[in-house]
Design an enzyme around this catalytic site. Structure first.
Site, mmCIF file in Angstrom:
data_model
loop_
_atom_site.group_PDB
_atom_site.id
_atom_site.type_symbol
_atom_site.label_atom_id
_atom_site.label_comp_id
_atom_site.label_asym_id
_atom_site.label_seq_id
_atom_site.Cartn_x
_atom_site.Cartn_y
_atom_site.Cartn_z
ATOM 1 N N ASN A 28 22.401 1.567 -12.693
ATOM 2 C CA ASN A 28 21.819 0.308 -13.164
ATOM 3 C C ASN A 28 22.024 0.294 -14.669
ATOM 4 O OD1 ASN A 28 20.255 -1.816 -13.961
ATOM 5 N ND2 ASN A 28 18.289 -0.910 -13.376
ATOM 6 N N TRP A 29 22.977 -0.504 -15.102
ATOM 7 C CA TRP A 29 23.319 -0.498 -16.524
ATOM 8 C C TRP A 29 22.325 -1.292 -17.381
ATOM 9 C CZ3 TRP A 29 29.434 -1.073 -16.722
ATOM 10 C CH2 TRP A 29 29.984 0.178 -16.400
ATOM 11 N N LYS A 30 21.389 -1.974 -16.749
ATOM 12 C CA LYS A 30 20.382 -2.755 -17.490
ATOM 13 C C LYS A 30 21.108 -3.640 -18.518
ATOM 14 C CE LYS A 30 17.119 0.856 -16.375
ATOM 15 N NZ LYS A 30 15.932 1.616 -16.685
ATOM 16 N N HIS A 114 13.155 -4.678 -9.881
ATOM 17 C CA HIS A 114 13.055 -3.502 -10.752
ATOM 18 C C HIS A 114 11.758 -3.583 -11.568
ATOM 19 C CE1 HIS A 114 13.904 -0.693 -13.999
ATOM 20 N NE2 HIS A 114 14.750 -0.120 -13.158
ATOM 21 N N GLU A 116 11.166 -3.140 -14.561
ATOM 22 C CA GLU A 116 11.283 -3.881 -15.830
ATOM 23 C C GLU A 116 11.194 -5.377 -15.585
ATOM 24 O OE1 GLU A 116 14.881 -1.905 -17.017
ATOM 25 O OE2 GLU A 116 13.717 -0.059 -17.257
ATOM 26 N N GLU A 186 11.080 4.150 -7.714
ATOM 27 C CA GLU A 186 11.185 4.509 -9.128
ATOM 28 C C GLU A 186 9.791 4.559 -9.742
ATOM 29 O OE1 GLU A 186 15.365 3.336 -10.716
ATOM 30 O OE2 GLU A 186 14.043 1.643 -10.970
ATOM 31 N N GLY A 192 13.399 6.297 -17.965
ATOM 32 C CA GLY A 192 13.823 6.366 -19.364
ATOM 33 C C GLY A 192 12.957 7.273 -20.226
ATOM 34 N N SER A 232 14.877 9.008 -14.637
ATOM 35 C CA SER A 232 15.383 10.201 -15.333
ATOM 36 C C SER A 232 16.154 11.145 -14.413
ATOM 37 C CB SER A 232 14.241 10.938 -16.055
ATOM 38 O OG SER A 232 13.666 10.087 -17.033
ATOM 39 N N GLY A 253 19.712 5.044 -14.485
ATOM 40 C CA GLY A 253 19.816 4.261 -15.716
ATOM 41 C C GLY A 253 20.677 5.004 -16.726
ATOM 42 N N GLY A 254 20.030 5.673 -17.667
ATOM 43 C CA GLY A 254 20.710 6.323 -18.792
ATOM 44 C C GLY A 254 21.929 7.155 -18.414
HETATM 45 P P1 13P Z 1 16.622 6.124 -16.162
HETATM 46 O O1 13P Z 1 17.592 6.866 -15.270
HETATM 47 O O2 13P Z 1 17.198 5.811 -17.503
HETATM 48 O O3 13P Z 1 15.294 6.818 -16.221
HETATM 49 O O4 13P Z 1 16.373 4.696 -15.467
HETATM 50 C C1 13P Z 1 16.053 4.644 -14.134
HETATM 51 C C2 13P Z 1 16.102 3.229 -13.704
HETATM 52 O O5 13P Z 1 15.276 2.419 -14.102
HETATM 53 C C3 13P Z 1 17.194 2.821 -12.812
HETATM 54 O O6 13P Z 1 16.968 1.557 -12.275
#
Ligand code: 13P
Length: 271
Positions: A28-30, A114, A116, A186, A192, A232, A253-254
Site C-alpha cells: 500500500n503505497w499510500k 484503511h 487512515e 492492521e 508506521g 510494520s 506500507g513503508g
Molecule cells: P506500515 O507497513 O508502514 O506500518 O503500514 C502498514 C499499512 O498501513 C499498510 O496498509
C-alpha cells in the site's frame, strides 16, 4: 474429550486449509510516488519477483500513478490495486472514483476502509460496506481493512471492535462474494510505528477474526478467506508472521516503497 486420532485429523485439516490459501502480499503505497517513480520501481521489481511461486503480489499506488503502474506491470506477476473506490456508478462525488473507472485503468484489487481513511476521512463500517459491494459487483477483489487503536486494545475492546467492523463492513455479502474478499488486519498502533504485533498476538487476533467469519459465513467459506496482517511488517518479521496458521500474507506500507526491501520481505514470507 477429543481422541488422539480426531485431534490429529483436526490438525491435518488446519494445515491443509492454511496451504490452500495462497499467500497474498500487497504494497500500500499510500500518498507516495509520482507516476514516474511508480514506473521505475515496478520495472525494478519485475525481474526480482518473476518466477516466485505460491504467492500473489500486489501494489496499490495513488490514483494518478495507476496508469503508469499497470503499463509497467504488464506481463509480470504483479497486480495493481487502488486505495479506494466509490459506491456510486458516477455522479456528483468530487474527489471520488468509480469501479468502472478503476477497471478501465486495469486495477484488479481495491483496499477498502484503511484505518487512515477511517481516521482522517470519515470512513465508517457503513461506507466500507457500500464500497465493498460496488467493488465486488465489478468483479474486483476487495481488501477490507480492520483494526483496533491502542486505546481500544488497552481497554480490552479489541474483539468487540473487530467483530463490529467485520459484521458492518461485510453485511449482506454472500458466500460467493467472499471468494473475492481478503481481510487485512492492521492494528492501528502498529502502522508506521515500527511496533509490530508479536506473532502470537497477531495469530490470536486473526484466529478470532476467522471465528467471526465462521459465525457469519460458515466454516467452509471462513477457511478459504485470506487474512493479511499489516503494521510494520518487514523483511525481518515477515517469515514468522506468515508462518502462523491464520496469517495469509501482508499489507505493507513503508517496506513496500523500495524494491529491495519489498522483495526480501516477500521471499522471507514464503520461505
Ligand atoms: P506500515 O507497513 O508502514 O506500518 O503500514 C502498514 C499499512 O498501513 C499498510 O496498509
Amino acid at each position: 474429550m477429543l481422541s488422539v486420532y480426531r485431534a490429529g485429523q483436526l490438525l491435518l485439516n488446519l494445515e491443509k486449509n492454511k496451504m490452500s490459501r495462497t499467500v497474498f502480499i500487497a504494497g500500500n503505497w499510500k500518498m507516495n510516488k509520482t507516476a514516474a517513480e511508480a514506473k521505475a520501481m515496478i520495472e525494478e521489481l519485475k525481474p526480482l519477483v518473476a518466477g516466485l511461486k505460491d504467492v500473489e503480489i500486489g501494489i496499490a499506488p495513488t490514483f494518478t500513478s495507476i496508469g503508469a503502474a499497470v503499463e509497467a506491470a504488464k506481463g509480470s506477476n504483479i497486480k495493481i490495486g487502488s486505495q479506494n473506490i466509490h459506491w456510486a456508478e458516477n455522479g456528483a462525488f468530487t474527489g471520488e472514483i468509480s469501479a468502472d473507472m478503476l477497471k478501465e485503468a486495469g486495477v484488479q484489487f481495491v483496499i477498502i476502509g484503511h484505518s487512515e481513511r477511517r481516521q482522517y476521512f470519515g470512513e465508517t463500517d457503513e461506507t466500507v460496506n457500500s464500497r465493498t459491494k460496488a467493488c465486488l459487483a465489478a468483479n474486483l477483489q476487495a481488501v477490507v481493512c480492520i483494526g483496533e487503536t491502542l486505546e481500544e486494545r488497552e481497554g480490552d475492546k479489541t474483539e468487540t471492535v473487530l467483530e463490529t467492523q467485520l459484521k458492518g463492513g461485510l453485511a449482506g455479502l454472500s458466500n460467493e462474494d467472499m471468494a473475492d474478499v481478503v481481510i487485512a488486519y492492521e492494528p492501528v498502533w502498529a502502522i508506521g510505528t515500527g511496533k509490530t504485533a508479536t506473532k502470537e498476538m497477531a495469530q490470536d487476533t486473526q484466529a478470532f477474526c476467522r471465528k467471526v467469519l465462521t459465525d457469519m459465513f460458515g466454516v467452509e467459506t471462513a477457511q478459504t478467506v485470506r487474512i493479511q496482517y499489516g503494521g510494520s511488517m518487514n523483511a525481518g518479521n515477515s517469515a514468522e508472521l506468515v508462518a502462523q496458521e491464520d496469517i495469509d500474507g501482508g499489507l505493507i506500507g513503508g517496506a513496500s516503497l523500495s524494491a529491495d526491501t519489498f522483495v526480501e520481505l516477500i521471499k522471507n514470507a514464503i520461505s
